[in-house]
Design a protein around this motif. Sequence first.
Motif, mmCIF file in Angstrom:
data_model
loop_
_atom_site.group_PDB
_atom_site.id
_atom_site.type_symbol
_atom_site.label_atom_id
_atom_site.label_comp_id
_atom_site.label_asym_id
_atom_site.label_seq_id
_atom_site.Cartn_x
_atom_site.Cartn_y
_atom_site.Cartn_z
ATOM 1 N N HIS A 16 0.907 -0.975 0.059
ATOM 2 C CA HIS A 16 -0.116 -0.089 -0.009
ATOM 3 C C HIS A 16 1.101 1.033 0.124
ATOM 4 C CE1 HIS A 16 -3.342 2.334 1.943
ATOM 5 N NE2 HIS A 16 -3.553 2.650 0.716
ATOM 6 N N ARG A 17 1.039 2.066 -1.141
ATOM 7 C CA ARG A 17 1.893 3.154 -1.570
ATOM 8 C C ARG A 17 1.386 4.291 -0.674
ATOM 9 N NH1 ARG A 17 5.798 1.761 -5.417
ATOM 10 N NH2 ARG A 17 6.470 4.026 -5.352
ATOM 11 N N VAL A 18 1.866 4.582 0.682
ATOM 12 C CA VAL A 18 1.534 5.484 1.650
ATOM 13 C C VAL A 18 2.582 6.403 2.084
ATOM 14 C CG1 VAL A 18 -0.676 4.436 1.949
ATOM 15 C CG2 VAL A 18 1.200 4.165 3.437
ATOM 16 N N LYS A 19 3.716 6.072 1.827
ATOM 17 C CA LYS A 19 5.042 6.823 2.617
ATOM 18 C C LYS A 19 5.945 7.595 1.569
ATOM 19 C CE LYS A 19 5.708 3.127 5.948
ATOM 20 N NZ LYS A 19 6.701 2.116 6.533
ATOM 21 N N LYS A 28 -2.287 3.785 -3.682
ATOM 22 C CA LYS A 28 -2.750 2.471 -4.611
ATOM 23 C C LYS A 28 -2.116 1.480 -3.961
ATOM 24 C CE LYS A 28 -4.860 4.495 -8.328
ATOM 25 N NZ LYS A 28 -5.369 5.795 -7.980
ATOM 26 N N TRP A 29 -2.579 0.152 -3.987
ATOM 27 C CA TRP A 29 -2.042 -1.035 -3.818
ATOM 28 C C TRP A 29 -1.766 -1.806 -5.020
ATOM 29 C CZ3 TRP A 29 -2.282 -3.332 1.232
ATOM 30 C CH2 TRP A 29 -2.984 -2.660 2.086
ATOM 31 N N ILE A 30 -0.255 -2.161 -4.862
ATOM 32 C CA ILE A 30 0.363 -2.858 -6.003
ATOM 33 C C ILE A 30 1.573 -4.119 -5.511
ATOM 34 C CG2 ILE A 30 0.403 -0.628 -7.299
ATOM 35 C CD1 ILE A 30 3.588 -0.252 -6.541
ATOM 36 N N GLY A 31 2.033 -4.653 -6.427
ATOM 37 C CA GLY A 31 2.908 -5.548 -5.982
ATOM 38 C C GLY A 31 4.371 -4.743 -5.731
ATOM 39 N N VAL A 32 5.305 -5.620 -5.541
ATOM 40 C CA VAL A 32 6.670 -4.978 -5.125
ATOM 41 C C VAL A 32 7.436 -5.000 -6.263
ATOM 42 C CG1 VAL A 32 6.600 -5.817 -2.733
ATOM 43 C CG2 VAL A 32 7.686 -7.229 -4.449
ATOM 44 N N GLY A 33 8.389 -3.901 -6.341
ATOM 45 C CA GLY A 33 9.148 -3.899 -7.575
ATOM 46 C C GLY A 33 9.611 -2.600 -7.723
ATOM 47 N N GLY A 38 5.755 2.170 1.571
ATOM 48 C CA GLY A 38 4.631 1.751 2.081
ATOM 49 C C GLY A 38 4.283 0.655 2.913
ATOM 50 N N GLU A 39 3.040 0.213 3.073
ATOM 51 C CA GLU A 39 2.693 -0.749 4.093
ATOM 52 C C GLU A 39 2.698 -2.116 3.545
ATOM 53 O OE1 GLU A 39 3.148 -0.523 7.238
ATOM 54 O OE2 GLU A 39 3.221 1.720 7.053
ATOM 55 N N LEU A 40 3.287 -3.207 4.017
ATOM 56 C CA LEU A 40 3.226 -4.457 3.172
ATOM 57 C C LEU A 40 2.067 -5.384 3.723
ATOM 58 C CD1 LEU A 40 6.733 -5.291 2.604
ATOM 59 C CD2 LEU A 40 5.477 -5.137 1.061
ATOM 60 N N ALA A 41 1.134 -5.983 3.107
ATOM 61 C CA ALA A 41 -0.119 -7.000 3.865
ATOM 62 C C ALA A 41 -0.061 -8.073 2.387
ATOM 63 C CB ALA A 41 -1.076 -6.018 3.996
ATOM 64 N N TRP A 42 -0.537 -9.184 3.422
ATOM 65 C CA TRP A 42 -0.808 -10.551 2.607
ATOM 66 C C TRP A 42 -2.700 -10.067 2.475
ATOM 67 C CZ3 TRP A 42 2.099 -13.639 -0.023
ATOM 68 C CH2 TRP A 42 3.231 -13.671 0.536
ATOM 69 N N ILE A 43 -3.014 -10.044 1.221
ATOM 70 C CA ILE A 43 -4.247 -9.762 0.792
ATOM 71 C C ILE A 43 -4.870 -10.906 -0.024
ATOM 72 C CG2 ILE A 43 -5.878 -8.204 -0.297
ATOM 73 C CD1 ILE A 43 -4.272 -6.821 1.922
ATOM 74 N N THR A 53 11.386 -6.056 0.669
ATOM 75 C CA THR A 53 10.681 -6.713 1.504
ATOM 76 C C THR A 53 11.574 -7.461 2.585
ATOM 77 O OG1 THR A 53 10.777 -8.825 -0.003
ATOM 78 C CG2 THR A 53 8.721 -7.399 -0.239
ATOM 79 N N GLY A 54 12.745 -7.730 2.302
ATOM 80 C CA GLY A 54 13.780 -8.473 2.788
ATOM 81 C C GLY A 54 13.857 -10.015 2.501
#
Length: 155
Positions: free
Chosen positions: A19-22, A31-36, A100-105, A57-58
């Motif tokens: 979740h791209r908020v930072k 927006k919510w997107i994948g990582v990259g 942003g914030e990472l979350a399993w959706i 993500t580490g």
Amino acid sequence: MIYSTLCYLERGDSYLMLHRVKKEHDANQDKWIGVGGKFEEGESPEECILRETWEETGLTLTSYRYRGLVTFVSDQWPAEYMHLFTADGWTGTPHPCDEGELAWIRKSDLQSLPLWEGDRIFLRLLEEHAPFFSLKLCYQGEHLVRADLNGTQIL
């Protein structure tokens, strides 16, 4: 032209979403997107997605697949070639992301999130296990005005 990657890490019936908020002045704000992210000089798509996934993500990808090429054309942002991946194997310990914030959706919940309109198209293609595809998405502002899949207009 911008060159970038995007990966959807898959665990059971969920994707790891960001979740791209930072980040300030972010085209993907809220927006919510994948990582990259964007390529560094001389990187291949695979090298870029491995680096970007680890940075955000580490996690170190151990099993991933190149699924398609998405071309973005916008009246507000530079044109972009985005190399799309999915992954089902990784090692490491997740860490917080500075973008942003990472979350399993759950995949069934994705459509209720604020996503780019075109992301809904390629997420559907991923779920349908479509063979490698080329998707061109044309935006005016945040509105998708045209989409071409493998050279054929679909919107």
